[in-house]
Motif scaffolding. Structure first.
Motif, mmCIF file in Angstrom:
data_model
loop_
_atom_site.group_PDB
_atom_site.id
_atom_site.type_symbol
_atom_site.label_atom_id
_atom_site.label_comp_id
_atom_site.label_asym_id
_atom_site.label_seq_id
_atom_site.Cartn_x
_atom_site.Cartn_y
_atom_site.Cartn_z
ATOM 1 N N LEU A 202 -7.964 14.113 3.843
ATOM 2 C CA LEU A 202 -8.951 15.164 4.048
ATOM 3 C C LEU A 202 -10.321 14.704 3.570
ATOM 4 O O LEU A 202 -10.432 14.007 2.556
ATOM 5 C CB LEU A 202 -8.561 16.421 3.275
ATOM 6 N N GLY A 203 -11.344 15.138 4.266
ATOM 7 C CA GLY A 203 -12.706 14.898 3.825
ATOM 8 C C GLY A 203 -13.038 15.841 2.676
ATOM 9 O O GLY A 203 -12.279 16.759 2.360
ATOM 10 N N ARG B 261 -11.188 19.338 1.779
ATOM 11 C CA ARG B 261 -10.506 19.383 0.491
ATOM 12 C C ARG B 261 -10.962 20.599 -0.321
ATOM 13 O O ARG B 261 -10.163 21.282 -0.953
ATOM 14 C CB ARG B 261 -10.756 18.085 -0.273
ATOM 15 N N ARG B 262 -12.281 20.893 -0.280
ATOM 16 C CA ARG B 262 -12.786 22.080 -0.976
ATOM 17 C C ARG B 262 -12.182 23.358 -0.393
ATOM 18 O O ARG B 262 -11.830 24.280 -1.133
ATOM 19 C CB ARG B 262 -14.313 22.141 -0.891
ATOM 20 N N ARG B 263 -12.054 23.412 0.945
ATOM 21 C CA ARG B 263 -11.436 24.598 1.565
ATOM 22 C C ARG B 263 -9.993 24.755 1.109
ATOM 23 O O ARG B 263 -9.537 25.870 0.834
ATOM 24 C CB ARG B 263 -11.504 24.497 3.086
ATOM 25 N N VAL B 264 -9.268 23.657 1.032
ATOM 26 C CA VAL B 264 -7.880 23.709 0.560
ATOM 27 C C VAL B 264 -7.840 24.169 -0.896
ATOM 28 O O VAL B 264 -7.024 25.018 -1.273
ATOM 29 C CB VAL B 264 -7.178 22.338 0.731
ATOM 30 N N THR C 7 0.846 -1.178 0.000
ATOM 31 C CA THR C 7 0.000 0.000 0.000
ATOM 32 C C THR C 7 0.886 1.234 0.000
ATOM 33 O O THR C 7 1.791 1.357 0.819
ATOM 34 C CB THR C 7 -0.904 0.021 1.245
ATOM 35 N N ALA C 8 0.594 2.139 -0.928
ATOM 36 C CA ALA C 8 1.359 3.384 -0.987
ATOM 37 C C ALA C 8 0.985 4.254 0.203
ATOM 38 O O ALA C 8 -0.165 4.321 0.609
ATOM 39 C CB ALA C 8 1.065 4.115 -2.287
ATOM 40 N N ARG C 9 1.976 4.899 0.784
ATOM 41 C CA ARG C 9 1.743 5.778 1.921
ATOM 42 C C ARG C 9 1.175 7.098 1.411
ATOM 43 O O ARG C 9 1.622 7.651 0.421
ATOM 44 C CB ARG C 9 3.057 6.037 2.658
ATOM 45 N N TYR C 10 0.160 7.586 2.095
ATOM 46 C CA TYR C 10 -0.453 8.865 1.749
ATOM 47 C C TYR C 10 0.512 9.995 2.066
ATOM 48 O O TYR C 10 1.116 10.035 3.130
ATOM 49 C CB TYR C 10 -1.756 9.042 2.533
ATOM 50 N N VAL C 11 0.667 10.911 1.148
ATOM 51 C CA VAL C 11 1.516 12.081 1.337
ATOM 52 C C VAL C 11 0.607 13.302 1.276
ATOM 53 O O VAL C 11 -0.091 13.514 0.285
ATOM 54 C CB VAL C 11 2.616 12.166 0.252
ATOM 55 N N SER C 12 0.605 14.093 2.318
ATOM 56 C CA SER C 12 -0.292 15.244 2.404
ATOM 57 C C SER C 12 0.120 16.343 1.418
ATOM 58 O O SER C 12 1.241 16.364 0.905
ATOM 59 C CB SER C 12 -0.297 15.800 3.827
#
Length: 136
Positions: A106-107, A111-114, A4-9
């Protein structure tokens, strides 16, 4: 084997982009003096209108050579990118060592705020570049 690839923010990704830009900025003056080639902004060259990222090459080169004022004058966004680049190295090292957990995804609302925040920063950068290159 299931890997599994690690999530990167997003901040980590931007920090890694900043590290890559810093490395490229260290080599860029040598490359341009040896080849005579530059990197004009294609949008500015074709339309005469700068893109929001105009000046990042100039700003990155200035910053890695210690010219903070010159970097900020070319594109102040490079200062935030550099700060993320400095912060991401220990963060990724701590995550790789297992000291810090991987970030949560992110939810949809966050995500929309970002996305809106990034769009507003890009718009502010574009206004800055228009003022610097067209309106002045």
């Amino acid at each position: 084997m299931n890997v599994t690839a690690r999530y990167v923010s997003v901040p980590e990704r931007l920090g890694l982009l900043g590290l890559a830009a810093g490395a490229a900025a260290l080599a860029w003056p040598t490359f341009t003096s040896a080849t005579g080639l530059g990197a004009p902004c294609p949008t500015y060259a074709v339309t005469g209108v700068p893109c929001p990222f105009c000046g990042l090459t100039t700003a990155s080169v200035a910053l890695v050579h210690g010219d903070v004022a010159g970097a900020a004058a070319a594109n102040p966004g490079v200062l935030a990118l550099a700060a993320l680049a400095v912060a991401v190295v220990p963060l990724l090292a701590l995550r790789a060592a297992g000291v810090l957990a991987a970030p949560d995804r992110l939810g949809a609302r966050a995500r929309r705020r970002v996305e809106w925040s990034v769009a507003l920063l890009a718009a502010a950068s574009w206004v800055f570049q228009l003022n610097r290159l067209v309106l002045s």
